[in-house]
Design an enzyme around this catalytic site. Structure first.
Site, PDB file in Angstrom:
ATOM      1  CG  HIS A 124       9.641  -4.439  23.283  1.00 24.41           C
ATOM      2  ND1 HIS A 124       8.559  -3.682  23.680  1.00 24.41           N
ATOM      3  CD2 HIS A 124      10.711  -3.622  23.357  1.00 24.41           C
ATOM      4  CE1 HIS A 124       8.973  -2.465  23.968  1.00 24.41           C
ATOM      5  NE2 HIS A 124      10.278  -2.397  23.783  1.00 24.41           N
ATOM      6  CG  ASP A 201       7.996  -6.375  17.465  1.00 22.82           C
ATOM      7  OD1 ASP A 201       8.450  -5.481  16.727  1.00 22.82           O
ATOM      8  OD2 ASP A 201       8.075  -6.337  18.706  1.00 22.82           O
ATOM      9  CD  GLN A 204      15.577  -3.353  18.125  1.00 19.76           C
ATOM     10  OE1 GLN A 204      16.645  -3.108  17.586  1.00 19.76           O
ATOM     11  NE2 GLN A 204      15.013  -2.515  18.977  1.00 19.76           N
ATOM     12  CE  LYS A 227      12.337   0.452  18.375  1.00 19.56           C
ATOM     13  NZ  LYS A 227      13.112   0.700  19.589  1.00 19.56           N
ATOM     14  CB  CYS A 365      10.841  -2.835  26.961  1.00 23.06           C
ATOM     15  SG  CYS A 365      10.862  -1.096  27.363  1.00 23.06           S
TER      16      CYS A 365
END
Ligand code: PMP
Length: 420
Positions: A124, A201, A204, A227, A365
């Site tokens: 991202h 990261d 998600q 999220k 993104c």
């Protein structure tokens, strides 16, 4: 034994009960942000109604209440991701700010000209641009790991790309477009073998897979509350204590100091050294309710249900010959990215929206990934465990009608079913 009931789960989300464009809302944009359950909305409201004050400052009752709730939230997150210490949990605005903090503080103080930062093509922008900014300042060099046809980072390239010059390896646990779990164990092991720092990261992953930062053995793990059924404007930076202790502050101001004088300033202990100014107290408190909410669901049934949604959706999409998948086969989390032959992504997204179906189209993104895949963009349908098989049937019906130019017929028999 499965005790997860998707309909009971779904009923807790007020927005999911609404109509959009005169159709029951079908929310398939959970990769962008999830909807919020009633308990999280109430926690937000309750904080402002009964405990609102600034934290860590005053000796009055409300301040003590606010501080307690704020620090209880830190404890909830610590146990949620199995961090070793409360000092390792830093509140931020979200994944993006967490990565910027690491890039500027750790990267800005540690990186030298010629040092290498290893990223991947599926990152991202939030895990690319902060590193470009720090590379420009320090003279560090960015290298990019290629992907396999399965949409994960190519393990076979790890030895070649991660070398004694590598200072940092930063990659997504799961890409927001490809939806596949990256081989973190191998990536982290290789990074450690050359003495590089690792950043994962988890934006998600956090709502879809259990995360144990000690088992992963990463140095940094970052994610956003919004999220995982929490509010916007709150994020987490988990960092290994020894690294955080050596890092300079990211921003200066109140709260992050121990003593200030014009002769010089000394800084507060961890985690406060990285939390300058009044934080998003209500957001953090509401987030702790989201953590409790998610933990209460997490069990075999929750994940099994999500996997059954993935299987069903994959099969249905595979039956539409006009669909070109970005990666073939079932994803690991319910993120489905594809293009449709002969149609613009945006036109399809708009046509779906007119029937109350929220999806995303564009570059997500992840422009370097789009370039790598030679695409200008794609459609992304991302589900959560409050979505249902009936909703999938409706979306597939509407999508097929759009593809075949038969939308008018949908109106004739008012096909979209109530999402039960
Ligand atoms: N990384 C990934 C993989 C993401 O999916 C996102 C959100 N789309 C981000 C980073 C940025 O998260 P936020 O906007 O909450 O900071």
């Amino acid at each position: 034994m499965s005790c997860f009931d998707p309909l009971t789960f779904r009923r807790q989300f007020p927005l999911l009960q609404k109509n959009i464009n005169e159709n029951p809302l079908i929310y398939f944009d959970n990769g962008a942000t999830t909807q919020k359950p009633q308990s999280v909305l109430e926690a937000y409201q309750a904080y402002y109604s009964a405990a609102n004050a600034n934290v860590h400052r005053a000796s009055h009752v409300l301040s003590a209440r606010a501080t307690q709730a704020f620090e209880d939230a830190r404890e909830a997150v610590k146990s949620f991701i199995n961090a070793a210490s409360l000092k390792e949990i830093i509140w931020t605005k979200g994944t993006t700010e967490s990565i910027n903090l690491i890039a500027q503080s750790w990267g800005g103080s540690q990186l030298r000209a010629g040092d290498e930062i290893v990223l991947s093509y599926s990152e991202h922008h939030a895990n690319i641009v902060p590193w470009q900014l720090v590379a420009e300042k320090t003279g560090a060099v960015i290298k990019v790991l290629p992907l396999t046809d399965n949409g994960t980072l190519d393990e076979n390239k790890l030895d070649e790309m991660i070398t004694s010059r590598t200072r940092l390896v930063a990659c997504a646990h799961i890409s927001n477009v490809l939806g596949r779990i990256n081989p973190l164990e191998k990536i982290i092991a290789r990074a450690k073998a050359v003495g590089a720092v690792t950043l994962v990261d988890g934006a998600q992953a956090i709502a879809h897979v259990p995360v144990d930062v000690q088992a992963l053995d990463c140095d940094f793990y970052v994610f956003s509350a919004h999220k995982m059924f929490g509010p916007t404007g709150v994020g987490v930076l988990y960092g290994r204590l020894a690294l955080l202790a050596d890092m300079p502050p990211y921003q200066g101001g109140g709260e992050m100091i121990q003593k200030v004088s014009f002769a010089g300033t000394s800084f507060n202990e961890l985690p406060f050294k990285f939390e300058a100014g009044t934080p998003n107290i209500a957001g953090v408190v509401a987030f702790s309710e989201a953590v409790r909410f998610l933990q209460a669901q997490q069990g075999q049934g929750f994940y099994d249900y999500e996997q059954s949604l993935i299987r069903y959706m994959t099969e249905k999409l595979q039956n539409i010959p006009e669909i070109d998948f970005i990666v073939s086969g079932a994803p690991d989390i319910p993120v489905f990215s594809f293009t449709v032959k002969g149609h613009h992504n945006h036109d399809i997204a708009t046509a779906l929206d007119s029937r109350g179906i929220a999806v995303r189209s564009g570059h997500h993104c992840a422009m370097p990934l789009m370039e790598y895949l030679k695409l200008s963009g794609c459609l992304r349908l991302s589900l959560a465990p409050y979505n249902t098989f009936a909703e999938i049937d409706t979306v597939i019906g509407v999508l097929t009608a759009i593809i075949h130019g038969e939308e008018a017929e949908l109106d004739a028999d008012k096909t979209p079913a109530a999402p039960v």
